[in-house]
Design a protein around this motif. Sequence first.
Motif, PDB file in Angstrom:
ATOM      1  N   VAL A 120      51.301  55.221  47.044  1.00  0.00           N
ATOM      2  CA  VAL A 120      51.510  56.117  47.343  1.00  0.00           C
ATOM      3  C   VAL A 120      51.745  56.934  46.001  1.00  0.00           C
ATOM      4  O   VAL A 120      53.123  56.653  45.791  1.00  0.00           O
ATOM      5  N   LYS A 121      50.408  57.633  45.797  1.00  0.00           N
ATOM      6  CA  LYS A 121      51.456  59.228  45.345  1.00  0.00           C
ATOM      7  C   LYS A 121      52.680  59.643  45.087  1.00  0.00           C
ATOM      8  O   LYS A 121      52.995  59.941  46.674  1.00  0.00           O
ATOM      9  N   LEU A 122      53.715  59.322  43.850  1.00  0.00           N
ATOM     10  CA  LEU A 122      54.695  60.060  44.804  1.00  0.00           C
ATOM     11  C   LEU A 122      55.609  61.097  44.265  1.00  0.00           C
ATOM     12  O   LEU A 122      55.572  61.539  42.679  1.00  0.00           O
ATOM     13  N   LEU A 123      55.998  62.545  44.447  1.00  0.00           N
ATOM     14  CA  LEU A 123      56.270  62.947  43.256  1.00  0.00           C
ATOM     15  C   LEU A 123      57.798  63.672  44.370  1.00  0.00           C
ATOM     16  O   LEU A 123      58.098  63.708  45.352  1.00  0.00           O
ATOM     17  N   THR A 124      58.883  63.681  42.676  1.00  0.00           N
ATOM     18  CA  THR A 124      59.965  63.731  43.206  1.00  0.00           C
ATOM     19  C   THR A 124      61.349  64.870  41.983  1.00  0.00           C
ATOM     20  O   THR A 124      59.721  65.914  41.310  1.00  0.00           O
ATOM     21  N   ALA A 125      62.071  65.175  43.177  1.00  0.00           N
ATOM     22  CA  ALA A 125      62.611  66.666  42.717  1.00  0.00           C
ATOM     23  C   ALA A 125      64.010  66.478  42.865  1.00  0.00           C
ATOM     24  O   ALA A 125      64.088  65.392  44.325  1.00  0.00           O
TER      25      ALA A 125
END
Length: 375
Positions: A120-125
């Motif tokens: 799964v493509k994951l964007l993090t902050a």
Amino acid sequence: MKPNIFLRRTSGRTAGRASASTLLAVGLAASLALTATGCAKSEDDKADSGDSKAVGEGDAGQVVSSPGAGGKTCVIGDYGAKKLDLKSATVGFSQSEKEANPFRIAETASIKAEAEKRGVKLLTANAQSQFSKQISDVQDLIAKGADLLVIAPLNSDGWEPVLRRAKAKHIPIVTIDRKINAAACEDYVSFIGSDFVEQGRRAADRMIEATGGKGEIAILLGAAGNNVTTDRTRGFQERLRAKAPDLKVVFKQTGEFAREKGQQVTEQLIQSKPGIDGIYAENDEMGLGAVGALKGAGKKAGDVKIVTIDGTKNAVRGIVDGWIDGVIESNPRFGPLAFQTLDTFTKGGKVAQDIVIKDSAYTKDNAKSDLGKAY
């Protein structure tokens, strides 16, 4: 290292529960493929380093507590979103605190590892412990195309700007570890976390046993503005009033869930209450700060009884070394359960609005043997 997420029937929980049918659906899906992961060094590429493997030793997986009857559930139609394939979705993850706390390190590593495992493509902050930044972080994740959101909230209040924007785009939200003060299955889908009131009660039981139920104790409070601090305090004090009225809380001050602050507050405590009998720290880091302060004041291991909550390796070692009397676990390995909840929900299945996990505990009887399960 492949501990499965599965469901157990237990009793005695008082927090909100999922329905039995919900947990069965989640459990059947989870048993097919889920594994838990451990902690790493930071929330950058190091999170996938070899260090993460050591932490997953033992039974590291989160286990869902048995639900109460009539637990509320949520389905995608009620939420107003559309079905989608998780594998083709983009998930945004918002971490709340600086990666100095082992709990947050393990939590982030678990989310990253599960996303990678599922492709799964994951964007993090990372909000770096600044609530205004977390709000802008999540808005930025939405702007970058996140179809789903996993949020570890810093505070429980103040989420209206994010919720309005996510709702306008029909983006499902799962919160982990801390709740937000909003409507489940309307503003967000589910909360996944511990029964924090029960954690406070269990910490009180451990303190009562360690002190004999008499004396003066202090509470190192967690950060203000979230349900974890409120609930852990409430559970602890309620249990003392019910079971040990001669064990008096004579000092309460926030240590902000930080080791340095916990040490500073304990140094003040020693000056004002030199004969203090016990310290309840609402997380391990503050408890370890308290140990540092006691050592600096010339105290010996066991002079002041310390009970903490989390389950970090350093705190469990503190039990082995005699400085800490008990640690109530709060399992940070949310990745498998968070992604399974999203997967079930986006396929049209029911998920619980409150998914409460079962936590273990560390005492002098098991600290040495169970050290490998800590993070």
